[in-house]
Design an enzyme around this catalytic site. Structure first.
Site, PDB file in Angstrom:
ATOM      1  N   SER A 265     -43.771  34.017  18.016  1.00  0.00           N
ATOM      2  CA  SER A 265     -43.340  33.221  16.937  1.00  0.00           C
ATOM      3  C   SER A 265     -42.298  31.786  17.874  1.00  0.00           C
ATOM      4  O   SER A 265     -43.216  30.785  18.571  1.00  0.00           O
ATOM      5  CB  SER A 265     -42.585  34.022  16.125  1.00  0.00           C
ATOM      6  OG  SER A 265     -42.740  33.605  14.966  1.00  0.00           O
TER       7      SER A 265
ATOM      8  N   ASP B 140     -52.218  35.505  10.666  1.00  0.00           N
ATOM      9  CA  ASP B 140     -51.296  35.051  10.715  1.00  0.00           C
ATOM     10  C   ASP B 140     -51.166  33.861   9.425  1.00  0.00           C
ATOM     11  O   ASP B 140     -51.366  32.456  10.165  1.00  0.00           O
ATOM     12  CB  ASP B 140     -50.681  35.168  11.951  1.00  0.00           C
ATOM     13  CG  ASP B 140     -49.478  34.279  12.282  1.00  0.00           C
ATOM     14  OD1 ASP B 140     -48.974  33.918  11.285  1.00  0.00           O
ATOM     15  OD2 ASP B 140     -49.380  34.273  13.115  1.00  0.00           O
TER      16      ASP B 140
ATOM     17  N   HIS C  30     -48.859  38.441  11.300  1.00  0.00           N
ATOM     18  CA  HIS C  30     -47.461  37.507  12.809  1.00  0.00           C
ATOM     19  C   HIS C  30     -47.507  38.532  13.770  1.00  0.00           C
ATOM     20  O   HIS C  30     -47.169  38.191  14.769  1.00  0.00           O
ATOM     21  CB  HIS C  30     -46.570  37.573  11.872  1.00  0.00           C
ATOM     22  CG  HIS C  30     -45.778  35.931  12.085  1.00  0.00           C
ATOM     23  ND1 HIS C  30     -46.334  34.705  12.600  1.00  0.00           N
ATOM     24  CD2 HIS C  30     -44.627  36.101  12.395  1.00  0.00           C
ATOM     25  CE1 HIS C  30     -44.764  34.144  13.686  1.00  0.00           C
ATOM     26  NE2 HIS C  30     -43.940  34.717  13.656  1.00  0.00           N
TER      27      HIS C  30
END
Length: 700
Positions: free
Chosen positions: A548, A629, A661
């Protein structure tokens, strides 16, 4: 399900070992309920147990091993209510005793999937019950198995969001449903009105479909408290939770819409962790001051009288306390609030007194615990709390906190999945501190193998956390787990650079508009400190990893001088080009991060864009990205991989078709771990034998 026992925390042992939920006590504090999820890599099957813990002896007994049972909740003493997945997409509501499923009886059936079961005693004869589940546009329960299947695949939208996290938005919305349980001697029955849609006609949705902002709801004899996004707010410009109160007294009447939005002058940010006091006469919640600023410190508010929900008192200010509270729990006598907050890498438990008068001087919450990270708190009595906690080497501990003595007594530790069974121990973990990019120090965790010898040198895994407003904690994880990687022969370093929570609000705020600035220099300083001070770390054999925002930072590092110090990089669900993040499911936070929109402040977006520095990319990179995601779209990973391939940089691309994600499926997680450790071994050699599996076999 049989557990294969081993003294080594291998990748396979980590993936297949049981995972334990927090413990929830009954009203008299004698028993607690928790779930245990299991997985067999041999049969590729999942299992689930609901277990009952004796809080005096620590002995655990099986309540149910029916994998279709879920969401169990206490009624009173040893009586429980639970949900069960039925045939045809329905949910069954069962009642029985915690000592076993004998004498259990089916109370009613809900026409659709339901979860998040809540119960609240209203009197000796009545209990409020609530669940969450999707509602059709007409306000009835939505059952995807019996609903008419669409004849075309077109989707049409005229406002955001189009998709959230890992799914597209549909006409069906999450809602809260309530009813009443009536007691007749020792049996209960559901009220004849059935489950009522609490949010029908309000335009509200709960829980929010984004798991990071899902919010919570609570029940009392005064009604329902919940957080939800205001449907009148344009989510392209602002994304936050408001606090609402729905007055319900008997839980058999329809709600009186509209739900009342609880407003506080000068506080326009998100509200979280709304809780009624045990008697329902007061409530507490957290609220951020600035709209759209989820970096801001939540303040603690007390609703003094739930008959007048706008009568609130602020218990903490940013001047009196500099940490970010995350959850609230009332003491059993409603005179104390217990809260969790991150503090220097630990999620600690604090307490603050509930003031008796409306005029109140902000007080400083006082800490109760000092190690590990608290995930759940329940008041058993005025002097006793039941907490669930973990650490970097302990997956789950149930403990009693004696408030009269300040001591913590372990009731149960997860013996199949912690240092009492595997070789891991707290001695593997240490803190280091080093100078940051400015006049401040930065903290990091160091996790060593259980077989660590100071006479040896170990390759380095240098991890960068996501967020960016987040932190590495002394906490067990079922995803990125430092102890697992340490057992593969590495020293894992977990820095908490600028933007990390738990080190004061100024430290958090400093990352705004500076994504690749101070945080990057903090990481450079961390690497230099490890090289200079930790003689057992071989920094010539180092890999940097991040997911991320951590993946953003890996891409940023790839074009900066620090990349030359790593043999390889791992970028999981990272950000390659900042303008492309306008395809993300949640874009309003980008305005905060970069001082305005792309068209208002283009220079700030350009300044910290990793894609502008690809000319210097030459460090081997493993790119991981999943197709579902929607927070960091898969095109970001494909672009990074494409650059590496076009430049002749050694690279691999790993993708999951059914993950978002986070990689949550156990078999997928095993593949993730094998691929990552294989990539690290290729360039740095952790030195641990892992069998004949080939890391290069990336095609299913």
């Amino acid at each position: 399900m049989t557990i294969r026992k081993t003294n080594k925390l291998t990748l396979e042992a980590f993936i297949s070992s049981p995972r334990r939920s927090p413990a929830i006590p009954n009203d008299n504090g004698t028993l607690a309920l928790y779930t245990l999820s299991t997985y067999s890599l041999e049969s590729h099957s999942e299992g689930k147990e609901i277990r009952v813990l004796d809080l005096f002896t620590g002995k655990s007994t099986l309540f149910s091993d029916d994998a279709k049972n879920k969401d169990v909740a206490w009624l009173q003493d040893e009586q429980v209510l639970w949900l069960r997945e039925g045939e045809g997409g329905v949910t069954e509501v069962w009642c029985g005793f915690a000592v076993g499923e004998k004498n259990a009886y089916l109370m009613t059936t809900i026409d659709g999937p339901a979860s998040n079961l809540r119960t609240k005693k209203l009197s000796n004869k009545f209990f409020a019950v609530a669940v969450t589940g999707k509602a059709s546009p007409d306000g009835t329960f939505f059952n995807p198995e019996t609903a008419e299947k669409p004849r075309l695949s077109a989707r049409e939208y005229d406002k955001l969001p189009v998709r959230i996290w890992d799914h597209y938005m549909t006409a069906e919305k999450n809602s809260i449903w309530y009813t009443r349980l009536d007691k007749h001697e020792n049996r209960y029955s559901i009220s004849s009105v059935g489950f009522i849609n609490a949010l029908q006609g309000t335009g509200l949705e709960h829980p929010n479909q984004d798991p990071l902002f899902a919010g919570n709801f609570d029940l009392s004899a005064k009604g329902i408290l919940l957080t939800a996004i205001d449907p009148a707010v344009d989510q392209a410009l602002l994304f936050e939770n408001e606090l609402y109160h729905i007055p319900v007294q008997t839980f058999t009447e329809d709600p009186a819409p509209p739900a009342h939005k609880i407003s506080i002058p000068d506080y326009d940010g998100s509200a979280i962790s709304a809780k009624f006091s045990p008697d329902g006469k007061s409530a507490a919640f957290l609220r951020i001051k600035e709209a759209g600023n989820d970096y801001d410190q939540p303040r603690i508010f007390l609703m003094r009288d739930t008959d007048n929900v706008d009568s609130v008192t602020e218990l903490t200010t940013s001047d009196s306390w500099d940490l970010q509270p995350q959850s609230l729990t009332f003491g059993s006598d409603a005179k104390t609030l217990y809260l969790t907050a991150e503090d220097c890498g630990r999620r600690k438990l604090f307490k603050i007194l509930v003031p008796e008068e409306a005029t109140y001087t902000a007080a400083l919450p006082t800490p109760i615990t000092s190690w590990g990270s608290i995930s759940s708190v329940h008041a058993i009595s005025t002097t006793l709390l039941l907490v669930t906690l973990s650490s970097l080497t302990e997956s789950s501990i149930f403990a009693a906190v004696d408030l009269s003595t300040g001591t913590l007594r372990q009731i149960s530790r997860h013996t199949n999945y912690s240092s009492s069974h595997f070789a891991t121990s707290p001695s593997q973990v240490s803190d280091i501190h080093f100078p940051g990019a400015g006049p401040y120090d930065v903290q990091a965790f160091v996790v060593k193998p259980s077989s660590f010898s100071p006479r040896k040198k170990y390759p380095l895994l240098f991890w960068i956390h996501g967020g960016p407003v987040s932190a590495f904690l002394d906490e067990w994880s079922t995803r990125w787990n430092p102890a697992v990687f340490a057992e593969q022969g590495y020293v894992v370093v977990l820095p908490n650079p600028t933007g990390s929570t738990g080190f004061g609000q100024d430290f958090v705020d400093a990352i705004k508009g500076d994504w690749g600035g101070r945080p990057y220099q903090d990481l450079v300083n961390c690497f230099d400190h490890v090289k200079k001070e930790l003689g057992y770390v071989d920094t010539d054999r180092a890999v940097a990893m991040g997911g991320s925002y951590g993946g953003y930072m890996v891409n940023w590092i790839a074009g900066q001088p620090l990349a030359k110090k790593f043999k390889a990089l791992v970028c999981h669900d990272g950000i390659f080009s900042l303008p492309n993040m306008l395809a993300s499911d949640e874009i309003s936070s980008l305005w905060l991060n970069f001082g305005g929109t792309l068209w208002e402040n283009p220079d700030a977006w350009k300044k910290w864009d990793p894609s502008r520095h690809t000319a210097r990319w030459d460090t081997p990179m493993l790119v991981i990205h999943s197709e579902w995601d929607f927070r960091c779209p898969i095109t970001e990973g494909l672009a990074a991989f494409g650059v590496c391939q076009a430049k002749g940089v050694e690279s691999k691309f790993l993708s999951f078709q059914d993950e978002g994600h986070w990689v949550l499926g156990r078999e997928n997680s095993l593949r993730w771990h094998r691929t990552v450790t294989g990539w690290c071994d290729r360039f740095c050699g952790g030195g641990v034998e892992r069998g004949s599996w080939s890391w290069g076999s990336l095609v299913p």
